[in-house]
Every structure is written in structure tokens, then in C-alpha cells.
Design an enzyme around this catalytic site. Structure first.
Site, PDB file in Angstrom:
ATOM      1  N   TYR A   1      93.564  35.067  47.138  1.00 42.33           N
ATOM      2  CA  TYR A   1      92.929  36.249  46.529  1.00 42.33           C
ATOM      3  C   TYR A   1      92.933  37.408  47.519  1.00 42.33           C
ATOM      4  O   TYR A   1      93.300  38.544  47.181  1.00 42.33           O
ATOM      5  CB  TYR A   1      91.502  35.879  46.110  1.00 42.33           C
ATOM      6  CG  TYR A   1      90.735  36.987  45.412  1.00 42.33           C
ATOM      7  CD1 TYR A   1      90.957  37.269  44.072  1.00 42.33           C
ATOM      8  CD2 TYR A   1      89.779  37.742  46.092  1.00 42.33           C
ATOM      9  CE1 TYR A   1      90.251  38.284  43.421  1.00 42.33           C
ATOM     10  CE2 TYR A   1      89.070  38.749  45.455  1.00 42.33           C
ATOM     11  CZ  TYR A   1      89.303  39.014  44.123  1.00 42.33           C
ATOM     12  OH  TYR A   1      88.601  40.019  43.486  1.00 42.33           O
TER      13      TYR A   1
ATOM     14  N   LYS B   1      94.894  41.012  47.268  1.00 40.67           N
ATOM     15  CA  LYS B   1      94.221  42.321  47.256  1.00 40.67           C
ATOM     16  C   LYS B   1      94.691  43.205  48.434  1.00 40.67           C
ATOM     17  O   LYS B   1      94.751  44.427  48.291  1.00 40.67           O
ATOM     18  CB  LYS B   1      92.706  42.129  47.274  1.00 40.67           C
ATOM     19  CG  LYS B   1      92.155  41.471  45.989  1.00 40.67           C
ATOM     20  CD  LYS B   1      92.399  42.321  44.740  1.00 40.67           C
ATOM     21  CE  LYS B   1      91.708  41.779  43.504  1.00 40.67           C
ATOM     22  NZ  LYS B   1      91.929  42.598  42.309  1.00 40.67           N
TER      23      LYS B   1
HETATM   24  N1  LIG Z   1      83.285  40.795  40.389  1.00 40.06           N
HETATM   25  C1  LIG Z   1      83.457  41.128  41.647  1.00 40.06           C
HETATM   26  O1  LIG Z   1      82.555  40.950  42.487  1.00 40.06           O
HETATM   27  C2  LIG Z   1      84.739  41.756  42.106  1.00 40.06           C
HETATM   28  C3  LIG Z   1      84.779  42.242  43.417  1.00 40.06           C
HETATM   29  C4  LIG Z   1      85.953  42.860  43.866  1.00 40.06           C
HETATM   30  C5  LIG Z   1      87.040  42.986  43.028  1.00 40.06           C
HETATM   31  N2  LIG Z   1      86.967  42.491  41.757  1.00 40.06           N
HETATM   32  C6  LIG Z   1      88.156  42.682  40.917  1.00 40.06           C
HETATM   33  O2  LIG Z   1      87.803  43.459  39.792  1.00 40.06           O
HETATM   34  C7  LIG Z   1      88.651  43.151  38.692  1.00 40.06           C
HETATM   35  C8  LIG Z   1      87.800  42.810  37.494  1.00 40.06           C
HETATM   36  O3  LIG Z   1      86.963  41.729  37.853  1.00 40.06           O
HETATM   37  P1  LIG Z   1      85.706  41.253  36.986  1.00 40.06           P
HETATM   38  O4  LIG Z   1      84.672  40.829  37.951  1.00 40.06           O
HETATM   39  O5  LIG Z   1      85.414  42.236  35.931  1.00 40.06           O
HETATM   40  O6  LIG Z   1      86.353  39.908  36.364  1.00 40.06           O
HETATM   41  P2  LIG Z   1      86.144  39.154  34.978  1.00 40.06           P
HETATM   42  O7  LIG Z   1      86.616  37.751  35.226  1.00 40.06           O
HETATM   43  O8  LIG Z   1      84.773  39.368  34.429  1.00 40.06           O
HETATM   44  O9  LIG Z   1      87.199  39.913  34.021  1.00 40.06           O
HETATM   45  C9  LIG Z   1      88.573  39.817  34.277  1.00 40.06           C
HETATM   46  C10 LIG Z   1      89.324  39.967  32.965  1.00 40.06           C
HETATM   47  O10 LIG Z   1      90.737  39.863  33.260  1.00 40.06           O
HETATM   48  C11 LIG Z   1      91.345  39.096  32.240  1.00 40.06           C
HETATM   49  N3  LIG Z   1      92.584  38.488  32.738  1.00 40.06           N
HETATM   50  C12 LIG Z   1      92.726  37.482  33.621  1.00 40.06           C
HETATM   51  N4  LIG Z   1      94.015  37.184  33.793  1.00 40.06           N
HETATM   52  C13 LIG Z   1      94.729  38.031  33.015  1.00 40.06           C
HETATM   53  C14 LIG Z   1      96.100  38.219  32.757  1.00 40.06           C
HETATM   54  N5  LIG Z   1      97.045  37.443  33.336  1.00 40.06           N
HETATM   55  N6  LIG Z   1      96.479  39.200  31.913  1.00 40.06           N
HETATM   56  C15 LIG Z   1      95.556  39.966  31.290  1.00 40.06           C
HETATM   57  N7  LIG Z   1      94.236  39.822  31.468  1.00 40.06           N
HETATM   58  C16 LIG Z   1      93.827  38.865  32.333  1.00 40.06           C
HETATM   59  C17 LIG Z   1      90.299  38.061  31.845  1.00 40.06           C
HETATM   60  O11 LIG Z   1      90.556  37.529  30.536  1.00 40.06           O
HETATM   61  C18 LIG Z   1      89.004  38.875  31.934  1.00 40.06           C
HETATM   62  O12 LIG Z   1      88.678  39.458  30.695  1.00 40.06           O
HETATM   63  C19 LIG Z   1      89.558  42.022  39.180  1.00 40.06           C
HETATM   64  O13 LIG Z   1      90.771  42.558  39.642  1.00 40.06           O
HETATM   65  C20 LIG Z   1      88.777  41.434  40.343  1.00 40.06           C
HETATM   66  O14 LIG Z   1      89.596  40.784  41.263  1.00 40.06           O
HETATM   67  C21 LIG Z   1      85.849  41.874  41.277  1.00 40.06           C
END
Ligand SMILES: NC(=O)c1ccc[n+]([C@@H]2O[C@H](COP(=O)([O-])OP(=O)(O)OC[C@H]3O[C@@H](n4cnc5c(N)ncnc54)[C@H](O)[C@@H]3O)[C@@H](O)[C@H]2O)c1
Length: 267
Positions: free
Chosen positions: A162, A166
Site C-alpha cells: 500500500y 501511494k
Molecule cells: N481511510 C483512510 O484513512 C485513508 C487514508 C489515506 C488514504 N486513503 C485513500 O483514500 C481513498 C478512498 O479511501 P476510503 O477510505 O474512502 O475507502 P473505502 O474502502 O471506504 O472506499 C473505497 C471505494 O473504492 C472502491 N474500489 C475498490 N477497488 C476498486 C476498483 N478496482 N475499481 C473501482 N472501485 C474500486 C470500493 O468499492 C469502495 O467503494 C483510497 O485511495 C485510499 O487508499 C484512505
């Protein structure tokens, strides 16, 4: 007038979590948004909820960001509905922690495919379209990629693929900016810290299974101890900045990453 009035926007990973909140806020700010996700039902539901609020329009569409044809179809749909593509949010992302020495090739490939290849394909297909469009105030279009604090600092050895993916998102952001800013296409990213979404909900349990903390909630608490703002984020903490990045207010920014982490990784 809304901050994103009349702009056409695609958000991937928009069925839930941050993507859904980013899209929803943009519709409230007057943008027309495609909510795209592998979870087609969730994408449709998120779009319907946003459209009900308006004033922008919203539609849901299925996409697997690892698939070029599906990604291209998303871009084509935006253009056929609203005439151009102003902003592409490459936001879909996945994580699955494993101890560093036990990290498998399979997990590495899965995470890199969604988080790094998915962003590359999203950039390529969106930029190909943007290059065909006229400039509006010097801008043909904007790419906005979702990074992470662990893409800036390899702070957690339990999420190696991961973290690498990133770091890769930031590399793609910088390369995209170098290649296309002269054409009026800006490329920026933002880096959340700890955001209370379903991703973290699942991650929390998986980290407990790896021996990080004793019970559910411990990993999130441990990760959050050094947040200067003293609390984790909600998706709504992110959308002010993402709306700024999508709006014309950020037209002179490119190749940058905005940390939205409450003060975790300091530039
Ligand atoms: N939640 C955190 O603390 C956090 C921190 C830093 C970065 N992020 C990043 O933010 C972004 C959103 O994260 P989140 O927390 O909202 O996650 P989440 O898991 O709540 O939502 C992610 C969404 O992406 C969709 N998804 C997964 N694989 C996919 C694919 N191959 N094609 C299309 N859709 C796909 C899932 O169905 C889901 O609806 C991600 O890139 C994650 O890495 C999250």
C-alpha cells in the site's frame, strides 16, 4: 454560484467513503458528477442521493479501475452527457496489511494493480480526452489523485504494498504535471491521514489480527496518537480541499500534494 459550477467531474471509488463525500460536495457546488465504482449499486445509490440535493447532476457507473476499456467508457460517458471532462479524481484504493516478511506477491500485485495501475489508466484515459478539449481560462482539465500519509513516509511496515503504491501515486502526479501542465492540464494529489471510513474499519480488525493492539479500535487509536489536531478525520474534513483542487481557485497549482492529515506528516 457554486465553486464547481458547470464542471464535469468523474470520481472513482465513489460508492462510499471519501469518494462519495467528494462527489456529493461537488454536486452541491454545481458540478455534474459521475460516481464510479466497482460496487455498481453503491455508485448508483450515492449518485441518486447527490442528485436529489443538487444543484449539479449526478449519475452512477460501474468501473474496475484496473480495466482500461471500462475507464475509457467512463470518460466517454462524461463527454457524451456533458460535452467535456474537466476533472478526473483517481480515488479508488484498497489496502490489506501483512507483516513485512510475510507480504505475498499476490497481495502486492492486487494492491499495486488498483492503487498504482488504476491511477495510471485513469490519468491516461482522462488526459487523452482533455488534450482534445479547448482551454477555459488556460485550463483544459485537472487530474486529482488520492495519495496517503504512508506515500510520504514509510511509517508502517505492515502495509508495504500500500505504501509503495501511494509513493507511486505521488510519482505519477509529478510526472503527469511535468508532461502536461504546458498543455493546460494540471495534476495534483492530496494525502489523507486517518479517515474514519469503511476502509479503516476493516483495516483496524486486520491489524488486530496481526497483533497490533489487543482489541478493535486499538490500531486506530495508536495510529492517531500523533495527530496534532487531536482527532481522526471524517470524509467531510477532506471535501473542502478536494473542492478547492477541482475548482478554478487552484488553476495555478500543479505537481503538488496537499496533506490533509490533521498534522501527521509535516512538510
Ligand atoms: N481511510 C483512510 O484513512 C485513508 C487514508 C489515506 C488514504 N486513503 C485513500 O483514500 C481513498 C478512498 O479511501 P476510503 O477510505 O474512502 O475507502 P473505502 O474502502 O471506504 O472506499 C473505497 C471505494 O473504492 C472502491 N474500489 C475498490 N477497488 C476498486 C476498483 N478496482 N475499481 C473501482 N472501485 C474500486 C470500493 O468499492 C469502495 O467503494 C483510497 O485511495 C485510499 O487508499 C484512505
Amino acid at each position: 454560484m457554486g465553486r464547481a459550477e458547470g464542471k464535469t467531474v468523474i470520481v472513482t471509488g465513489a460508492a462510499r467513503g471519501m469518494g462519495r463525500a467528494i462527489g456529493h460536495r461537488l454536486v452541491e457546488e454545481g458540478a455534474n458528477v459521475i460516481f464510479a465504482d466497482m460496487n455498481a449499486e453503491g455508485a448508483n445509490e450515492a449518485a441518486a442521493a447527490a442528485a436529489e440535493v443538487g444543484p449539479g447532476q449526478a449519475t452512477g457507473m460501474p468501473v474496475d479501475v484496473r480495466n482500461r476499456e471500462q475507464t475509457k467508457a467512463l470518460v466517454d460517458e462524461a463527454v457524451s452527457k456533458w460535452g467535456r471532462l474537466d476533472v478526473m479524481f483517481n480515488n479508488a484504493g484498497v489496502n490489506k496489511p501483512e507483516k513485512f516478511l510475510e507480504t505475498t506477491e499476490e497481495n502486492w500485485q492486487f494492491i499495486m494493480d488498483v492503487n498504482a495501475l488504476g491511477v495510471m489508466l485513469g490519468m491516461q484515459e482522462a488526459i487523452k480526452q482533455m488534450l482534445k478539449q479547448d482551454k477555459v481560462n488556460g485550463i483544459r482539465g485537472k487530474i486529482i489523485n488520492t495519495g496517503s500519509i504512508v506515500g510520504r513516509d514509510g511509517m508502517d511496515p505492515n502495509v508495504a504494498p500500500y505504501s509503495v503504491s501511494k509513493f507511486g501515486v505521488f510519482a505519477l502526479t509529478q510526472m503527469g504535471a511535468r508532461e502536461f501542465s504546458g498543455e493546460g492540464i494540471t495534476v495534483n494529489s492530496f494525502a489523507p491521514g486517518v479517515v474514519a471510513t469503511e476502509l479503516w474499519e476493516v483495516l483496524d480488525g486486520q491489524l488486530v489480527d496481526l497483533g497490533i493492539g489487543e482489541k478493535k479500535g486499538d490500531p486506530m487509536r495508536m495510529f492517531s496518537e500523533n495527530i496534532l489536531m487531536g482527532r481522526v478525520a471524517t470524509p467531510d474534513d477532506i471535501t473542502g480541499t478536494t473542492t478547492f483542487l477541482a475548482s478554478s481557485e487552484s488553476d495555478y497549482m500543479t505537481g503538488q500534494t496537499l496533506m490533509i492529515d490533521g498534522g501527521m506528516v509535516l512538510d
